[in-house]
Design an enzyme around this catalytic site. Structure first.
Site, PDB file in Angstrom:
ATOM      1  N   SER A 209       0.741  -1.243  -0.202  1.00  0.00           N
ATOM      2  CA  SER A 209       0.196   0.073  -0.007  1.00  0.00           C
ATOM      3  C   SER A 209       0.998   1.264   0.078  1.00  0.00           C
ATOM      4  O   SER A 209       0.673   2.178  -0.513  1.00  0.00           O
ATOM      5  CB  SER A 209      -0.863   0.138   1.191  1.00  0.00           C
ATOM      6  OG  SER A 209      -0.121   0.154   2.230  1.00  0.00           O
ATOM      7  N   ARG A 213       0.400   3.525  -3.246  1.00  0.00           N
ATOM      8  CA  ARG A 213      -0.253   4.840  -2.873  1.00  0.00           C
ATOM      9  C   ARG A 213       0.433   5.945  -3.631  1.00  0.00           C
ATOM     10  O   ARG A 213      -0.141   6.706  -4.526  1.00  0.00           O
ATOM     11  CB  ARG A 213      -0.467   5.061  -1.498  1.00  0.00           C
ATOM     12  CG  ARG A 213      -1.181   6.474  -1.291  1.00  0.00           C
ATOM     13  CD  ARG A 213      -1.189   6.880   0.331  1.00  0.00           C
ATOM     14  NE  ARG A 213      -1.893   5.476   1.033  1.00  0.00           N
ATOM     15  CZ  ARG A 213      -1.050   4.818   1.766  1.00  0.00           C
ATOM     16  NH1 ARG A 213       0.069   5.352   1.926  1.00  0.00           N
ATOM     17  NH2 ARG A 213      -1.944   4.033   2.450  1.00  0.00           N
ATOM     18  N   ASN A 217      -0.976   7.884  -7.125  1.00  0.00           N
ATOM     19  CA  ASN A 217      -1.061   9.114  -7.356  1.00  0.00           C
ATOM     20  C   ASN A 217      -0.221  10.039  -7.921  1.00  0.00           C
ATOM     21  O   ASN A 217      -0.605  10.793  -8.890  1.00  0.00           O
ATOM     22  CB  ASN A 217      -0.959   9.912  -5.763  1.00  0.00           C
ATOM     23  CG  ASN A 217      -1.964   9.839  -4.889  1.00  0.00           C
ATOM     24  OD1 ASN A 217      -2.897  10.610  -5.163  1.00  0.00           O
ATOM     25  ND2 ASN A 217      -2.170   8.893  -3.952  1.00  0.00           N
TER      26      ASN A 217
END
Lengths: 280, 156
Positions: A209, A213, A217
């Site tokens: 994660s 992440r 993004n």
């Protein structure tokens, strides 16, 4: 825009392709000319652009901060030194707030992560065509400027953090303690397999994660910049609108790149804190 | 999304960067910050001390001023008293002097009077003698004689 006439799909693909150096399936070494060629090179290839920009930015960060650190005194600080001290103090505050133990590694680790990721993300604000165009003039086919849109980079960071988490977990709790933590909670002992699966997923989810992440993004942000850049080819009115959009997105993106760097840093601190702490 | 050796290279770079940061960047800055904190704390303490001292000094100065005022008032009152005394003394001396002068003047006056009396007496004697001589020359004229005596008396 790139010099060669190309379709939108080609344009986007071109921008999302790393400059990969490796061994071609036919045996000779060289740069890959497409994503597929890069994939065919297997694991033992390297994304030259990612390495170049990430290491370059890391060296820039360390050079700048080292300069301030060398002249740091208790006297009145100058402009750059003041900024560096402000950043360091901010990181130190974050570490103190989230990390309960005392560890000389966590502060520098958090500082490196924050500034380095921030700088890599910052490259996103450079208009998407500038550096690839310059590289194209120099004969380099592909150039991905934003290193943090390369999953290799974000996973490299998060896996290093993960190794640290495992190291401190075992160091602080012992192998037995660590395994016990995985097996004997949250449910009672007789449900150990269930616990193991649950905690195992939780553990593995941390680095995944963490890196996904940041990667997601930045990749999405870069993609939007590329899509906006496509509008410049659509005539004056659409181009002007695109310019406006790019400005707006770039301003919004300043928030995202800082936030992502901060989140990565904070989660690293929290994970390490959890690794060093006994669970109850 | 293809993974390759960049992963390893990135991790190595990361480790080296963290090591460098931990060795050469973080400690000097933290030391400097700690020192600055100390110095600021010292400075603040010194400022507090200075303020306190200044307050004390002001209190002392006020006290000194008060004392000085009191002393000055005392000196003035003493001086006034002394001045009054001097004036009194001077007055007394002046009185004495005046009395002395008066006595001396009186004595002189008396002397003068006596001298005048003496002189007058002499003249009276002379006049009397002269009158007597004239009377002796013109014994007959009694009225004249009386007149002469009246005249004589008027002269005295």
């Amino acid at each position: 825009m790139a010099a060669a006439p190309e379709t939108s799909a080609e344009y986007i693909k071109h921008h999302l392709t790393n400059l990969t150096f490796g061994q071609h399936p036919d045996g000779h070494w060289g740069f890959a000319h497409s994503m597929q060629e890069a994939a065919e090179m297997g694991f033992w290839a390297i994304n030259v652009d990612s390495m170049l920009f990430s290491v370059g930015l890391g060296v820039l960060f360390l050079w700048g901060f080292r300069k301030a650190a060398k002249t740091a005194t208790a006297g009145v600080p100058g402009g750059w030194q003041n900024f560096v001290e402000w950043v360091v103090e901010f990181i130190d505050q974050s570490v103190r707030g989230s990390f309960s133990g005392k560890n000389p590694l966590v502060g520098p680790l958090a500082l490196t992560i924050f500034i380095w990721i921030f700088l890599m993300n910052l490259m996103d604000l450079i208009p998407v065509d500038w550096l690839p165009a310059v590289a194209g003039l120099a004969g380099v086919g592909h150039l991905k400027v934003v290193s943090s849109t390369d999953p290799n980079v974000t996973f490299g960071l998060s896996l290093s953090v993960f190794v640290l988490v495992l190291y401190y977990s075992i160091k602080m709790k012992g192998v037995g303690g660590f395994l016990g933590e995985l097996a004997f909670q949250p449910f009672p002992k007789f449900l150990a397999p269930v616990n193991l699966v649950l905690e195992g997923v939780t553990l593995i989810a941390k680095p995944v994660s963490l890196s996904l992440r940041l990667f997601g993004n930045m990749y999405a942000g870069e993609m939007i910049f590329i899509l906006i850049a496509l509008m410049y080819g659509g005539g004056l009115a659409l181009g002007a609108f695109g310019g406006l959009l790019q400005l707006g997105w770039a301003i919004f993106h300043i928030l995202i790149i800082t936030l992502q760097a901060f989140i990565f840093m904070t989660l690293t601190i929290v994970y390490l804190d959890m690794a060093c702490q006994e669970h109850h | 999304m293809n993974f390759n050796a960049t992963l390893i290279g990135q991790s190595l770079a990361f480790i080296v960067f963290v090591w460098f940061c931990m060795k050469f960047v973080w400690p000097p800055i933290m030391t400097a910050l700690a020192h600055r904190k100390e110095r600021i704390a010292e400075g603040l303490a010194a400022a507090d001390r200075g303020k306190h001292e200044q307050e004390l000094a002001q209190k002392k100065a006020t006290q000194k001023l008060h004392e000085a005022k009191q002393q000055a008032a005392e000196i003035i009152s003493r001086a006034e008293k002394r001045a009054a005394e001097i004036i009194e003394e001077a007055k007394g001396e002046a009185h004495e002097e005046a009395d002395r002068i008066k006595v001396a003047a009186k004595a002189e006056l008396d002397q003068e009077i006596n001298r005048a009396k003496e002189a007058l007496r002499g003249q009276v004697v002379e006049i009397a003698t002269a009158g007597a001589g004239r009377i002796l020359k013109r014994e007959l004229d009694k009225t004249a004689n009386d007149e002469l005596i009246k005249d004589l008396v008027a002269q005295i």
